[in-house]
Design an enzyme around this catalytic site. Structure first.
Site, PDB file in Angstrom:
ATOM      1  N   ASP A 163      12.824   2.744   5.543  1.00  0.00           N
ATOM      2  CA  ASP A 163      12.260   1.462   5.113  1.00  0.00           C
ATOM      3  C   ASP A 163      11.882   1.611   3.636  1.00  0.00           C
ATOM      4  OD1 ASP A 163      10.626  -0.646   4.439  1.00  0.00           O
ATOM      5  OD2 ASP A 163       9.258  -0.426   6.136  1.00  0.00           O
ATOM      6  N   CYS A 216      -0.299  -5.477   8.356  1.00  0.00           N
ATOM      7  CA  CYS A 216       0.834  -5.372   9.284  1.00  0.00           C
ATOM      8  C   CYS A 216       1.024  -3.973   9.877  1.00  0.00           C
ATOM      9  CB  CYS A 216       2.149  -5.823   8.647  1.00  0.00           C
ATOM     10  SG  CYS A 216       2.190  -7.587   8.322  1.00  0.00           S
ATOM     11  N   HIS A 248       4.911  -0.188   8.998  1.00  0.00           N
ATOM     12  CA  HIS A 248       4.724  -1.640   9.007  1.00  0.00           C
ATOM     13  C   HIS A 248       5.288  -2.192  10.322  1.00  0.00           C
ATOM     14  CE1 HIS A 248       5.594  -5.815   7.771  1.00  0.00           C
ATOM     15  NE2 HIS A 248       4.770  -5.626   6.755  1.00  0.00           N
ATOM     16  N   LYS A 289       9.988  -8.264  -3.467  1.00  0.00           N
ATOM     17  CA  LYS A 289       9.030  -7.239  -3.881  1.00  0.00           C
ATOM     18  C   LYS A 289       9.480  -6.541  -5.174  1.00  0.00           C
ATOM     19  CE  LYS A 289       7.426  -6.145   0.830  1.00  0.00           C
ATOM     20  NZ  LYS A 289       6.191  -6.879   1.038  1.00  0.00           N
TER      21      LYS A 289
END
Lengths: 410, 150
Positions: free
Chosen positions: A200, A364, A123, A226
Site C-alpha cells: 500500500d 481509518c 488502513h 495525495k
C-alpha cells in the site's frame, strides 16, 4: 533545499489566502489529501475545454488524441515508479486498487488452507478487502507483530510467515504512526516463502522515490489526490504476469474483444482488461501534470524538506507539557499525538478554531488501538509546501493548554 | 437558566458532565424493560447505547453507556437528566427546541436548562453530530412510540 514559500505560489489554495475560522489556513492534513497546483488544474481544464472526447475506437482525431494521452500517462506513471507502461492500471484510487488485487487475484487463487498476513497498523482499505477474501475462500487472516515502537520489521515477519502464507499486504508508510517500512527486505522474506508482497503506497509514493523493481514488490497501490493530483484517479501497479492472471472485478465496455450468446468472453490483455468503463480521463490529465510537477521539484528534495520539517516540528512539540507523541522517531511527515486529559476530537476542534486543519480519531486504522491503547489520536501531516510558520502555529496553539473547549465559546 | 451564562460557567458545566456523568451507565435490573438505540458514527469514535424506560406515555428513566467524546458525553448526560419524568409530548418539545438551538433557529430556552451550554455548537460545524448523537437516539425512541400509538 527547496523553498516552500516559493512553491506555495504554484498553489491557488495558498494564493487565494483561504481563511478558516477567521485565521489564515494552516493545512496539516496532507496524509488525507493534498492541494493542487495550477499546473494540475490547467491540465484538467485542457481536457474539459479543448480535448473532451472518450477514448477507444473513435475514428476521429480528438479521440485519437486522448488515446495517445492515456498511453503517455501510462508511460509517465511507469517511469515515475520504474515500471513498464503495460504494468500500470488506472483505478479510482488506492482503495479500488487493493480491492482489485484482493477480489481479482486473491479470491481467485487462495484456498482455506492459505493465509494472508497484515499488520494492526494498516488502513481499513488494506484490511477489509482481505477480510472479504477470507470470507469468500476461508483463508486465514493473521497479523505480523509490530515492534514495541510500532514498526514492521523483516525479523518480525520471519517469526510468523510460513509456506501457507500466500500474500503479505502492508503499507510502505503507515498512515497513523508514519514509520517507513523496509519494503525491500520484507518483500525478500515474503518471496523466500513463495508469498506475494502487495504494498500500500498511498502514504509513501507522494513523499519519496519509490522504485517497484528495486523494492521487488508484486503489487503497489496509490492515489492521485495525495500527490497533488485530482481525486478519483489512482494507480494499481502489478508485475505483468500477475496482471495477466487476474480476473477483472469490473467488466463491461472497453475491457473485452468479443463475447457470444454462449456466455463466452474474450477479454483484452492487461491492463485494458482491468479498466472496464470510461476512464477518468480528466483525472488522468491531472495525474500526469501532478507527477511531472513532483518530478520537476524532485522526489529526493521533497523527502529532504519533509525530514527537515519533521525534525523542526518534533523539536517544538516534544517540549509542550502534557503532549504525548506516539511516533517521535518515525521518518515521515506524519506526527500523531494527544494532549493528556483532552479528548482527541476536542483538541482537533480547538485547532480548527485557530485555523489549523488536523485530523482526529482513528484515521481509518481501526485495529491500531489494540497496539497503542488509545481509541483516538490527533494527526498532523506535512507536505513539501509546509512551512516553519505552519509548524509554529500548531506548536503555539498546543502550548495554550487548559482552554481546549474555547472553540465553543469564542 | 439565565441566557447570560458566562463562557467559563458553560465550560464548567460541559466538563462536569463529561468527567462525572450522572447517567452514563447501563440500566440497573432487568435490561429488557428498556427501549434501547445504538448510535455510532463513521466520522468519530462515538459508539453509545441510549436506554429509555417508558410507561404511560412518560419517560420513567433514561441513561446511556459506551465510548463518547466530551461533547457527546455531556450533551447526552444533560439530556437524560432533562427527560426523566417528562411526558412524551414534553420530551418531544424539548428535543425540538434543542435541535432548533443547535441549528441556529428560534428556540425556547426556558425548557433547555443546562443544555443551552451547547448553543455555540454551530460555530464548530464538525461537532454538531457530537452534540446531537444522544438526542437523536432518544428522538428515535419517541418516534417509535408515537407510531405505535397510532
Amino acid at each position: 533545499m527547496i523553498d516552500p514559500y516559493r512553491i506555495r505560489k504554484d498553489f491557488p489554495m495558498f494564493e487565494n489566502h483561504i481563511k478558516m475560522q477567521g485565521h489564515d489556513l494552516v493545512f496539516l492534513d496532507n496524509a488525507s489529501t493534498t492541494f493542487k497546483p495550477f499546473a494540475v488544474i490547467k491540465a484538467e481544464e485542457e481536457y474539459l475545454t479543448r480535448f473532451t472526447s472518450n477514448t477507444h475506437r473513435g475514428d476521429y482525431d480528438l479521440c485519437f488524441a486522448n488515446d495517445s494521452k492515456v498511453a503517455e500517462a501510462r508511460h509517465v506513471v511507469g517511469h515515475f515508479i520504474n515500471a513498464l507502461d503495460k504494468e500500470i492500471v488506472f483505478t479510482s484510487g488506492t482503495t479500488m486498487s487493493i480491492n482489485f488485487i484482493a477480489l481479482g487475484y486473491a479470491a481467485k487463487y487462495l484456498t482455506k488452507d492459505d493465509e494472508i498476513l497484515l499488520t494492526l497498523a494498516e488502513h481499513a482499505s488494506n484490511i477489509l478487502p482481505w477480510y472479504k477474501v477470507s470470507e469468500m475462500t476461508g483463508c486465514k487472516i493473521n497479523f505480523i507483530p509490530l515492534t514495541k515502537e510500532g514498526r514492521l520489521t523483516a525479523e518480525n515477519l520471519k517469526k510468523v510467515i510460513s509456506n501457507k502464507t500466500k500474500i503479505v499486504a502492508v503499507a510502505q508508510v503507515t498512515n497513523v504512526l508514519g514509520f517507513v517500512n523496509d519494503i525491500k527486505e520484507i518483500a525478500k522474506v515474503a518471496h523466500e516463502y513463495g508469498a506475494l508482497l502487495a504494498c500500500d503506497g498511498a502514504q509513501s509514493v507522494p513523499h519519496m522515490k519509490v522504485d517497484v523493481k528495486d523494492l521487488d514488490v508484486d503489487f503497489l497501490s496509490f492515489s492521485g489526490h495525495k500527490l497533488c493530483g485530482p481525486t478519483g484517479i489512482g494507480v494499481l501497479y502489478g508485475k505483468y504476469e500477475l496482471l495477466e492472471k487476474m480476473d477483472p472485478v469490473l467488466s463491461g465496455g472497453g475491457n473485452n474483444v468479443k463475447f457470444e450468446t454462449d456466455v463466452s468472453v474474450k477479454y483484452l490483455p492487461a491492463p485494458a482488461k482491468l479498466e472496464a468503463g470510461t476512464l477518468n480521463i480528466q483525472g488522468i490529465y491531472g495525474l500526469v501534470a501532478a507527477i511531472k510537477y513532483l518530478e520537476e521539484i524532485g522526489m529526493e528534495n521533497i523527502e529532504d524538506l519533509e525530514k527537515n520539517n519533521r525534525k523542526y516540528a518534533i523539536s517544538l512539540l516534544k517540549h509542550i507539557p502534557d503532549l504525548v507523541i506516539y511516533n517521535e522517531d518515525a521518518e515521515s511527515g506524519i506526527i500523531t499525538f494527544n494532549m493528556k486529559g483532552v479528548f482527541a476530537q476536542d483538541l482537533a476542534t480547538y485547532l480548527n478554531s485557530k485555523g489549523i486543519a488536523c485530523r482526529s480519531g482513528q484515521h481509518c486504522a481501526k485495529l491500531l488501538h489494540h497496539f497503542t491503547g488509545e481509541l483516538a489520536t490527533v494527526r498532523m501531516s506535512m507536505y513539501f509546501y509546509t512551512t516553519k510558520e505552519d509548524i509554529d502555529a500548531l506548536a503555539n496553539a498546543l502550548k495554550n493548554g487548559g482552554n481546549f473547549l474555547d472553540a465553543y465559546f469564542a | 437558566m439565565p441566557i447570560s451564562l458566562s463562557p467559563m460557567m458553560m465550560r464548567q458545566i460541559i466538563m462536569d458532565h463529561y468527567e462525572n456523568p450522572q447517567y452514563k451507565h447501563a440500566p440497573e435490573g432487568d435490561l429488557s424493560r428498556y427501549e434501547q438505540v445504538h448510535m455510532d458514527s463513521a466520522n468519530c469514535i462515538d459508539d453509545i447505547i441510549v436506554y429509555v424506560l417508558v410507561k404511560d406515555n412518560r419517560v420513567i428513566d433514561a441513561c446511556f453507556d459506551g465510548v463518547a467524546c466530551t461533547i457527546s458525553t455531556s450533551s447526552t448526560d444533560i439530556m437524560c437528566g432533562l427527560m426523566i419524568g417528562k411526558t412524551f409530548d414534553e420530551a418531544k418539545y424539548i428535543v425540538e427546541q434543542y435541535n432548533n438551538m443547535i441549528h441556529e433557529k428560534e428556540y425556547d430556552a426556558n425548557v433547555l436548562d443546562e443544555a443551552i451550554v451547547f448553543m455555540n455548537t454551530s460555530k464548530q460545524a464538525a461537532r454538531i453530530h457530537c452534540a446531537t448523537i444522544g438526542w437523536d437516539a432518544l428522538d428515535e425512541i419517541l418516534e417509535h412510540h408515537h407510531h405505535e400509538e397510532k
